[in-house]
Structures are given as C-alpha cells and as structure tokens.
Design a protein around this motif. Structure first.
Motif, PDB file in Angstrom:
ATOM      1  N   TYR A 148      79.365 -31.720  54.976  1.00 45.13           N
ATOM      2  CA  TYR A 148      78.006 -32.116  54.576  1.00 45.13           C
ATOM      3  C   TYR A 148      77.114 -32.257  55.817  1.00 45.13           C
ATOM      4  O   TYR A 148      75.964 -31.803  55.826  1.00 45.13           O
ATOM      5  N   CYS A 149      77.665 -32.869  56.882  1.00 48.44           N
ATOM      6  CA  CYS A 149      76.893 -33.003  58.136  1.00 48.44           C
ATOM      7  C   CYS A 149      76.554 -31.618  58.693  1.00 48.44           C
ATOM      8  O   CYS A 149      75.457 -31.402  59.220  1.00 48.44           O
ATOM      9  N   GLY A 150      77.503 -30.686  58.577  1.00 55.68           N
ATOM     10  CA  GLY A 150      77.266 -29.320  59.044  1.00 55.68           C
ATOM     11  C   GLY A 150      76.126 -28.672  58.278  1.00 55.68           C
ATOM     12  O   GLY A 150      75.305 -27.947  58.849  1.00 55.68           O
ATOM     13  N   MET A 151      76.066 -28.946  56.967  1.00 53.20           N
ATOM     14  CA  MET A 151      74.984 -28.386  56.148  1.00 53.20           C
ATOM     15  C   MET A 151      73.634 -28.970  56.580  1.00 53.20           C
ATOM     16  O   MET A 151      72.637 -28.259  56.668  1.00 53.20           O
ATOM     17  N   ARG A 152      73.618 -30.295  56.880  1.00 53.14           N
ATOM     18  CA  ARG A 152      72.367 -30.945  57.294  1.00 53.14           C
ATOM     19  C   ARG A 152      71.875 -30.403  58.637  1.00 53.14           C
ATOM     20  O   ARG A 152      70.679 -30.425  58.930  1.00 53.14           O
ATOM     21  N   ALA A 153      72.824 -29.931  59.469  1.00 54.12           N
ATOM     22  CA  ALA A 153      72.450 -29.448  60.810  1.00 54.12           C
ATOM     23  C   ALA A 153      71.990 -27.992  60.793  1.00 54.12           C
ATOM     24  O   ALA A 153      71.599 -27.452  61.823  1.00 54.12           O
ATOM     25  N   ARG A 154      72.031 -27.364  59.607  1.00 48.03           N
ATOM     26  CA  ARG A 154      71.669 -25.950  59.505  1.00 48.03           C
ATOM     27  C   ARG A 154      70.217 -25.730  59.933  1.00 48.03           C
ATOM     28  O   ARG A 154      69.339 -26.511  59.563  1.00 48.03           O
ATOM     29  N   THR A 155      69.964 -24.676  60.705  1.00 53.75           N
ATOM     30  CA  THR A 155      68.596 -24.420  61.165  1.00 53.75           C
ATOM     31  C   THR A 155      67.914 -23.321  60.354  1.00 53.75           C
ATOM     32  O   THR A 155      66.693 -23.259  60.300  1.00 53.75           O
ATOM     33  N   GLU A 156      68.701 -22.418  59.748  1.00 52.82           N
ATOM     34  CA  GLU A 156      68.108 -21.362  58.930  1.00 52.82           C
ATOM     35  C   GLU A 156      69.163 -20.828  57.968  1.00 52.82           C
ATOM     36  O   GLU A 156      70.362 -21.023  58.187  1.00 52.82           O
ATOM     37  N   ASN A 157      68.713 -20.175  56.892  1.00 57.28           N
ATOM     38  CA  ASN A 157      69.649 -19.637  55.905  1.00 57.28           C
ATOM     39  C   ASN A 157      69.960 -18.184  56.259  1.00 57.28           C
ATOM     40  O   ASN A 157      69.478 -17.253  55.628  1.00 57.28           O
ATOM     41  N   SER A 158      70.760 -18.004  57.327  1.00 57.38           N
ATOM     42  CA  SER A 158      71.051 -16.650  57.800  1.00 57.38           C
ATOM     43  C   SER A 158      72.540 -16.495  58.073  1.00 57.38           C
ATOM     44  O   SER A 158      73.272 -17.484  58.189  1.00 57.38           O
ATOM     45  N   LEU A 159      72.975 -15.223  58.180  1.00 59.40           N
ATOM     46  CA  LEU A 159      74.381 -14.955  58.493  1.00 59.40           C
ATOM     47  C   LEU A 159      74.749 -15.541  59.849  1.00 59.40           C
ATOM     48  O   LEU A 159      75.829 -16.084  60.036  1.00 59.40           O
ATOM     49  N   LYS A 160      73.831 -15.422  60.827  1.00 58.21           N
ATOM     50  CA  LYS A 160      74.128 -15.906  62.175  1.00 58.21           C
ATOM     51  C   LYS A 160      74.344 -17.420  62.167  1.00 58.21           C
ATOM     52  O   LYS A 160      75.238 -17.933  62.846  1.00 58.21           O
ATOM     53  N   ASP A 161      73.527 -18.134  61.391  1.00 56.91           N
ATOM     54  CA  ASP A 161      73.691 -19.588  61.333  1.00 56.91           C
ATOM     55  C   ASP A 161      74.973 -19.949  60.584  1.00 56.91           C
ATOM     56  O   ASP A 161      75.707 -20.849  60.985  1.00 56.91           O
ATOM     57  N   PHE A 162      75.260 -19.224  59.486  1.00 61.53           N
ATOM     58  CA  PHE A 162      76.426 -19.572  58.663  1.00 61.53           C
ATOM     59  C   PHE A 162      77.739 -19.211  59.352  1.00 61.53           C
ATOM     60  O   PHE A 162      78.701 -19.979  59.305  1.00 61.53           O
ATOM     61  N   TYR A 163      77.784 -18.037  60.009  1.00 62.92           N
ATOM     62  CA  TYR A 163      79.059 -17.572  60.571  1.00 62.92           C
ATOM     63  C   TYR A 163      79.255 -17.885  62.051  1.00 62.92           C
ATOM     64  O   TYR A 163      80.371 -17.823  62.549  1.00 62.92           O
ATOM     65  N   LEU A 164      78.164 -18.188  62.788  1.00 59.88           N
ATOM     66  CA  LEU A 164      78.315 -18.446  64.227  1.00 59.88           C
ATOM     67  C   LEU A 164      77.594 -19.709  64.690  1.00 59.88           C
ATOM     68  O   LEU A 164      77.413 -19.908  65.889  1.00 59.88           O
ATOM     69  N   ALA A 165      77.158 -20.558  63.756  1.00 63.05           N
ATOM     70  CA  ALA A 165      76.484 -21.818  64.096  1.00 63.05           C
ATOM     71  C   ALA A 165      75.228 -21.587  64.931  1.00 63.05           C
ATOM     72  O   ALA A 165      74.950 -22.339  65.865  1.00 63.05           O
ATOM     73  N   GLY A 166      74.455 -20.534  64.602  1.00 60.87           N
ATOM     74  CA  GLY A 166      73.169 -20.302  65.262  1.00 60.87           C
ATOM     75  C   GLY A 166      73.301 -20.056  66.744  1.00 60.87           C
ATOM     76  O   GLY A 166      73.892 -19.069  67.173  1.00 60.87           O
ATOM     77  N   SER A 167      72.801 -20.993  67.558  1.00 65.42           N
ATOM     78  CA  SER A 167      72.791 -20.776  69.012  1.00 65.42           C
ATOM     79  C   SER A 167      74.157 -20.998  69.643  1.00 65.42           C
ATOM     80  O   SER A 167      74.345 -20.735  70.825  1.00 65.42           O
ATOM     81  N   GLY A 168      75.123 -21.487  68.869  1.00 61.02           N
ATOM     82  CA  GLY A 168      76.480 -21.584  69.392  1.00 61.02           C
ATOM     83  C   GLY A 168      76.961 -23.007  69.596  1.00 61.02           C
ATOM     84  O   GLY A 168      76.260 -23.971  69.316  1.00 61.02           O
ATOM     85  N   VAL A 169      78.205 -23.119  70.091  1.00 66.62           N
ATOM     86  CA  VAL A 169      78.853 -24.427  70.233  1.00 66.62           C
ATOM     87  C   VAL A 169      79.114 -24.733  71.708  1.00 66.62           C
ATOM     88  O   VAL A 169      79.172 -23.830  72.539  1.00 66.62           O
ATOM     89  N   GLY A 170      79.277 -26.030  72.013  1.00 70.64           N
ATOM     90  CA  GLY A 170      79.506 -26.473  73.386  1.00 70.64           C
ATOM     91  C   GLY A 170      80.978 -26.462  73.766  1.00 70.64           C
ATOM     92  O   GLY A 170      81.841 -26.031  72.991  1.00 70.64           O
ATOM     93  N   PHE A 171      81.268 -26.975  74.973  1.00 71.68           N
ATOM     94  CA  PHE A 171      82.607 -26.870  75.562  1.00 71.68           C
ATOM     95  C   PHE A 171      83.698 -27.551  74.722  1.00 71.68           C
ATOM     96  O   PHE A 171      84.701 -26.939  74.368  1.00 71.68           O
ATOM     97  N   LEU A 172      83.491 -28.833  74.381  1.00 70.19           N
ATOM     98  CA  LEU A 172      84.540 -29.585  73.679  1.00 70.19           C
ATOM     99  C   LEU A 172      84.849 -28.953  72.324  1.00 70.19           C
ATOM    100  O   LEU A 172      86.019 -28.766  71.957  1.00 70.19           O
TER     101      LEU A 172
END
Lengths: 40, 499
Positions: free
Chosen positions: B26-50
């Motif tokens: 649910y938190c992941g859904m709230r953090a969504r920035t756009e309704n696109s394949l890139k956001d759904f499959y790669l978390a938009g701009s990407g993930v950090g080190f940890l």
C-alpha cells in the motif's frame, strides 16, 4: 583511461579452508575491481 | 518439508509478518509518481543502495539455498563448497557488462531485458525468441517457489496434508499478488528489504543453532572421517569437472536472470550500482557457505543418520524439528528461521513474477500485438498478466503435488541455467563487440538451445560432469563468430555500444 591426511584449519580440512580463503580474496578483488574501473 | 507444527502465538507472528507485506504494498502504491510501465516495473527514477543490495540478495538467495544447498551438502559433503564459488562468479560477470547496460538503460528507458537486445541488434525474431527463452526459463523457477511455499505451510500446520498444501499455495500467492499489484517494483523492492533482512538474520540463527546443538565443525570432521570419509575428502576428477562447469553455467546464467537485469536498470545511479555489486561480492560467504556448514554438520549427526540421500532435501526441516524441542528460546529462534524461509521463497517468487509479467506485457503484447496501447492500458495489462500467470502456475503446482509419483523439479532447475546462458553472446559479447552482425546472436541462440535439448536425452557428455549448457554455449559462440566474420551478407550492426 582465473591437488593423504588432512590437517584441520578452523575445524575444516585444509583444502576447504584454503578454498574458502580464496573465496574471500576473490570477493575483495571483485569489490576492488568495481571501485577501480566502474564508470562514474 | 518435515512436520514442524506451530502453536497459535507462533502462527500469529507469521501472520503479522505476512500482513505487513500488504501494508508495504500500500505504501508503494502511495509513492507512485505516474501510471506508467517504467514506474510500475522499475520504480520510476530507481532505488538507492540499501534497497538495491537487499533486493538483489533476497532475489538471488531463494528457498533453494536453504533446502537444496543443505540437502546437496548432506549428500556430497564439502565438495558443495562449489556453491560459494558459483554464486561469486555471478558478481564477476556483472563487472563485465553491468556498467554499460545500466548506462544504456537510463539513456534509452529500457524496461525489459529484451529492450536492450532490440536496441542493440534491431532483429525482431531474436528479441522475441530471447524473451520467450527467459519466460520459459524462469517460469519453472516460479513453479518451484510456489511448490515450496505449499510444502512449508503444509509442514507448519496440523491440517490434512493436501488441504494444507493447497491452502498454503493459494494464501501466499494471493498475498504476493496483492502487494505486487498495489505497488509494483517499488513494493517488491521494499518488501525485499524486510525479507532480505530477515533472511540474513535467519542464516545467522541457522549457523548458531546448528553449531550449538550438533557440535562444531571439527567434531563433524572427525565423525565423517571415520564414517563417511568421501564427504570430507578432496573431490575426485568428476566432481572437479562439475565444479568448473557450475562456475561457468551459474556465473553466466545467473547474471542473466531477467529479474536481476531489471535491478541493474533500476539502480538510481552508477554509484549506487557499483556499491551494490561490490557489496554483493561478499554475500555468498554469508549464505551459501553457511548452508554448506549446516549440511556437513547434519551429515555427521547420528540424529539424522536415518535420512536417506533421496530425502536429503528434508535436512533443513529435520534440523529445525530437532532443535526447537530444546527450549522455548530455541523454539522461537526456529519460528524466526521459518519466517526467513518464507521470506526467501516469496521474495524470489514476487521478483520472478514481476519480471515474467513485464516481458509478456512489453515484449509480446506491446511489441507484437498492440503497439499503440497507452501506458495506463499497458500497466493494467501487466497487473492482469501477473494474476493469470500465478493462477496457471498455482494450478500446475497443486496438480503435480496431488500425483502419486511427484515429478522432480531438480531437472527443470538445471535447465533454467542451461537456457539462460545461451543469451550470453547477445548481452555480454554484444555489449563489447561492435562487429557482431544483427542475425548472428539469433542463429547462435537457436543452435545453442537445439544442442542443449539434444544432449539431455543422450547424457553421455553430461555424465562426464559438464552441463549441457556449456556445450550449447560453445556451439552458440562458434555460430555467432562464424556469421559475424563471414564476408558476405548483411551489414554489421549499429554501433550503439558502451562508449
């Protein structure tokens, strides 16, 4: 811009201990290589 | 899986853990920035080190590491130390192609692994065949994880076995689908942080309880030297050949896991990816090596002497069952350990599922069937695809488990790497060799796969200790080089390589 009685080392047969030690060295080498050659 | 029935409080702990995964979705859904394949499959701009390290860790070390690796060590002894080396070989292969792949992925907005192949070779038959190869190869991996989930729940409850298996598969699959549908890659990666953390704690607990209960490695060595000397002796020539073969097969095949390639795409920057890969280089020493120590200790234990080689995948469960009777403290340690097993299974299954869904949606539906589809429609198709894939796989898992003679999944697991490594010329060589012609990797892949499947029924060469995939890759490379060096025919492929 990459060969009898086995003496025990840390509870393991010598060949296991050496092979595990080499594993650790490879880890260090891989990490060093990443930091040395990865593009920024 | 052995029977380790849990009490209400212990099952409650597991239930809270599972519900927390839906909360993260649910938190992941709230953090969504756009309704696109890139956001759904790669978390938009990407993930950090940890997040990157823990999602790679949780994805690469599945329930297989705990069940199959301890079982294999129980069968063959210290020779399974090769598992530490082949898991490390994956990182060595990453060093060769991950930086260039990440750079291109960010520049060209890749989503699926086949996006790179389409960009590099512009050869549609190769793109489609590569995508199908990856879906088939990791599809049976998903089936194996779902089966293991059912067996785990079966062992943790006192219900009738087949009922418990069906309930386990459906319950865990639905939880996984809910958080994945809600938050996509973001939810999968964030739950991987929890699951990867629990898995690391689980390995530490496993080492502690085994050495504490069964005695140290030196004691195991003395016992095995007398009773089963072949399990501590230096490996014979056949095992040495198998060791080398595993390093090549898993090193290349494991680095080409579609879900791992998508994590290379999803790293926020080169710096994050570099630090993540450097950290991953040390993790086989915290996972595979512990599984080897546990397997060797179990092989020396008189309490497990009745376990036959055929039952050796039950070693982990038997160790848990024996240890948890010691005290309430040990019992709760085992409960946390079982949560870690659940984490290992679900974190691998959800990543594989997301990857399969993305390839079916982007590579097959969007590229071949409906190129004009909007991003919102593609995202909806992708989510629906996940439910369909899991429904089919869960039905197959339940059907296979109901059979009198349950088929072994071990053969399918080996086939996965034999198939994936045939994509090596396209991904790894294609990254560095500008002279590779566009059709060369296609015919190489066809030749390699044909040889792999031709060798399975023969067995002569593979009985020599070398995987069919190694012969397939050698033939594959021969075809790629011959076609690319051949003087006649098509122009060379475009130079869109790493610069």
């Amino acid at each position: 811009n990459a060969y009898g009685e086995q003496p025990l080392v840390l509870g393991m047969p010598l060949w296991v201990a050496v092979s595990t030690g080499v594993s650790f060295l490879i880890s260090c080498l891989a990490a060093w290589a990443a930091f040395r050659t990865w593009p920024s | 899986m052995s029977n380790i029935p849990l009490g209400p409080a212990e099952l409650g702990f597991i239930a809270v853990y599972l519900l927390s995964l839906i909360g993260i979705g649910y938190c992941g859904m709230r953090a969504r920035t756009e309704n696109s394949l890139k956001d759904f499959y790669l978390a938009g701009s990407g993930v950090g080190f940890l997040v990157l390290v823990l999602t790679l860790y949780a994805t690469q070390y599945s329930g297989n590491t705990l069940f199959a690796f301890t079982g294999k060590t129980y069968r063959i002894g210290y020779a399974w130390l090769m598992s530490v080396h082949f898991m490390m070989a994956i990182i060595v292969v990453y060093l060769v192609f991950a930086p260039g792949l990440h750079r291109l992925a960010k520049r060209e907005s890749f989503i699926t692994p086949a996006d790179f192949l389409e960009h590099r070779f512009s050869h549609r038959p190769y793109t489609v065949l590569a995508s199908i190869t990856m879906v088939v190869a990791i599809g049976n991996y998903l089936l194996a994880q779902l089966t293991a989930m059912g067996l785990l729940l079966q062992g943790m409850t006192t219900f009738e076995p087949q009922t418990a298996f069906v309930a386990g598969v459906i319950l865990l699959a639905v939880i996984m689908l809910v958080y994945e549908t809600l938050g996509g890659f973001r939810a999968v990666a964030w739950t991987d942080v929890i699951q990867g953390g629990i898995l690391m704690v689980g390995f530490a607990i496993l080492l502690f309880v085994v050495l504490d209960h069964f005695g140290g490695l030196a004691k195991s060595f003395e016992t095995l030297k007398e009773a089963k000397p072949e399990k501590v002796a230096a490996p014979d020539a056949l095992t040495i050949r198998r060791w080398f073969s595993y390093i090549v097969v898993v090193g290349i095949g494991g680095a080409l896991y579609p879900q791992a390639i998508q994590r290379i795409y999803a790293a926020r920057s080169q710096r994050v990816l570099r630090n993540g890969v450097a950290t991953m280089a040390f993790l086989p020493l915290t996972a595979s090596l512990i599984a080897v120590f546990v397997g060797v200790t179990a092989a020396a234990s008189p309490e497990l002497a009745t376990l036959t080689d055929a039952d050796s995948d039950r070693v982990f469960g038997e160790v848990c069952r024996i240890v948890m009777d010691e005290s309430p403290f040990h019992r709760w340690l085992i409960v946390v350990l079982l949560a870690a097993v659940l984490a290992a299974l679900m974190s691998t299954a959800d990543s594989v599922l997301l990857s399969v869904s993305s390839m079916l949606t982007k590579d097959i539906y969007h590229r071949q069937i409906n190129p004009a589809a909007s991003e919102a429609r593609l995202t909806l198709i992708g989510k629906s695809m996940s439910w369909v894939v899991v429904a089919i796989m869960a039905a197959i898992a339940i059907y296979l488990n109901s059979l009198e003679n349950k088929p072994t999944l071990v053969k399918l697991m080996d086939m996965k790497f034999d198939m994936l490594m045939q994509l090596g010329p396209g991904f790894i060589l294609g990254m560095h060799w500008r002279g590779m012609k566009p059709s060369a990797p296609f015919w190489g892949l066809v030749s390699g796969l044909a040889l792999v499947f031709a060798l399975y029924p023969v067995g002569t060469l593979t009985n020599w200790g070398i995987h069919a995939g190694v012969f397939g890759l050698a033939f594959n490379l021969l075809v790629v080089v011959a076609l690319s060096k051949w003087p006649l025919g098509q122009a060379r492929s475009k130079g869109v390589l790493e610069t």
